[in-house]
Write an enzyme that holds these catalytic residues in place. Structure first.
Site: not given
Length: 487
Positions: A278, A281, A310, A345, A363, A386
């Protein structure tokens, strides 16, 4: 002559490279924080996040004061005023060297370039440190010399680099007998806090500052860390670190997190490796933000997805924001966010996937809502998460990845404990019916029916993304031919 530490998102005394270097200079040290509330408005910074920063600054001012270092807080308004304010401050206090922690988003980099220009005539030497990451954004490159855009190969290189060059913690001298403590002037801070309109219930669940962050780190590495891989996806369990807020505001050093976790590999190798992943990331998304500045302008990483059409259904978006979509895990996640300023998360992925795939809503609306609400709102991590969920980002997986909110609910909250904690109108349902209450509407009359059906989602998403790809390809073919004609 004076040495200045310019604080930004690094609100701590311990494990602070810029502060340590300033103290090692042997010159008198001052510290400065430039408050930019108008920039917070422009960046959609949540009120709870602002409270955490301001409350952490109060502790920081006292901690620095015990070291004999005054912390000044000046209200600049926005980033545009920062260069002149800094230049005036440096001139007033005869600052010779300015130390700071580097920041990577586009607006912050533009601000810092303007600061360089403003301080050059004064002869101020600027020294920056990549103290907010374990591996600086431009340290790792592919064999072609380009930035990594896929996490797995990046992680391999990231692991190898840290094995060769493990992170170390800079020393921070404590007060000596000759140290003269200074008081912290908090008037600007007090005024800023009064502008926040937050219910007491929002702040009661959080502790700001470095001391609380260090205590939370110790509680995590000595507690849930060995079982992190097993428990991290279960929102009803205390299986996560809850350190994202401290890391994003810099009340805790990412280097200390790595070192403390790595030292406990023998207690739970899989848990430690998963949590360190993590941290990888976190670095990955920061280097993406640094190397691809168009992301900070609200653009998708994959340009063809900019042509996706969208849905503009405002009612669906409001239902998602308010936790009344009719899908219990999604609604529980959003209610947790709205009531606490934080979301687990796994639930961030589930709720983001539902908005972008099931409701097919842009998004960027969800990204903004999260930033406006989260206490740990972080541009790079939020944007990366996202875009991963919306299939517009760096992830190599195809765009037809869709999470079923029911399957996610049954898998990660099997008995419905988390759902019950957030949705009282479903608290009486058993562990089976709570995941699909619409099957027994008489048992949950106060809970909304689903706003959309689950069938056909993958097919609709696939068709929409393919149409966007076709538009993109046709546009670029036309541009190519036009350029050829011009030549």
């Amino acid at each position: 002559m004076t040495t200045l530490v310019w604080y930004r998102n690094d609100l701590r005394v311990q494990d602070h490279q810029a502060l340590s270097a300033a103290l090692a200079s042997g010159e008198p040290v001052r510290a400065l924080y430039l408050l930019c509330p108008a920039q917070w408005d422009a960046h959609d910074v949540a009120p709870l996040r602002r409270w955490y920063v301001l409350a952490s600054l109060r502790e920081l001012g006292s901690s620095l004061g015990r070291l004999g270092i005054p912390l000044d807080i000046l209200d600049c308004g926005d980033f545009a005023a920062v260069p002149r304010t800094l230049a005036d401050y440096c001139g007033r206090h005869a600052v010779r060297t300015l130390f700071s922690t580097r920041e990577y988003p586009l607006n912050e980099r533009r601000r810092d370039h303007a600061v360089v220009d403003a301080l050059r005539p004064l002869g101020v030497d600027l020294k920056g440190f990549d103290d907010a990451v374990l591996v600086p954004p431009r340290s790792l490159r592919t064999g072609q010399g380009t930035p990594y855009t896929v996490f797995t190969p990046y992680r391999r290189r990231w692991d190898a680099l840290l094995a060769e060059q493990p992170p170390t913690l800079p020393l921070t001298p404590g007060p000596t007998r000759s140290t003269r403590a200074v008081s912290f002037e908090s008037r600007v801070l007090d005024k800023a806090l009064t502008t926040l309109s937050l219910p007491a219930s929002m702040t009661q669940g959080w502790q700001a500052g470095e001391k609380a962050a260090l205590a939370q780190l110790k509680a995590f590495v000595d507690g849930p860390l060995p079982h992190y891989k097993r428990d991290r996806d279960m929102p009803a369990l205390p299986g996560t670190s809850l350190l994202s807020t401290a890391l994003s505001a810099g009340t805790l050093s990412v280097a200390r997190c790595f070192i403390e976790a790595d030292a406990r590999r023998s207690a739970g190798r899989e848990g430690v490796a998963t949590w360190i992943s993590e941290l990888a990331w976190r670095d990955f998304y920061r280097q993406i933000m640094a190397n691809f500045p168009h992301l900070a302008r609200g653009e998708p990483f994959r340009p063809e997805t900019g042509f996706v059409q969208w849905s503009g259904n405002d009612e669906h978006f409001q239902a998602w924001c308010e936790g009344r979509t009719g899908y219990p895990l999604v609604d529980a996640a959003m209610r947790q966010l709205n009531s606490t300023g934080w979301m687990h998360n796994r639930l961030r992925m589930v709720s983001a996937m539902f908005l972008t795939k099931n409701l097919f809503i842009d998004w960027r609306l969800g990204e903004r809502y999260f930033m406006q609400t989260l206490i740990d709102g972080d541009l790079a991590a939020n944007n990366g998460g996202w875009q991963w969920s919306a299939s517009t980002g760096t992830d190599a997986a195809p765009y037809f990845r869709v999470f079923s909110p029911v399957r996610q609910s049954e898998r990660f909250d099997p008995e419905g404990h988390f759902i019950r904690s957030q949705i009282p109108e479903l608290a009486h349902l058993d562990g089976k019916s709570i995941h699909q209450p619409w099957r027994s509407p008489m048992l949950a009359p106060d809970y909304p029916t689903p706003v959309v059906a689950l069938d056909g989602v993958r097919e609709r998403v696939t068709a929409a993304f393919q149409a966007a790809r076709d538009i993109y390809d046709n546009t670029h073919d036309t541009d190519h031919h036009r350029k050829g004609e011009t030549r």
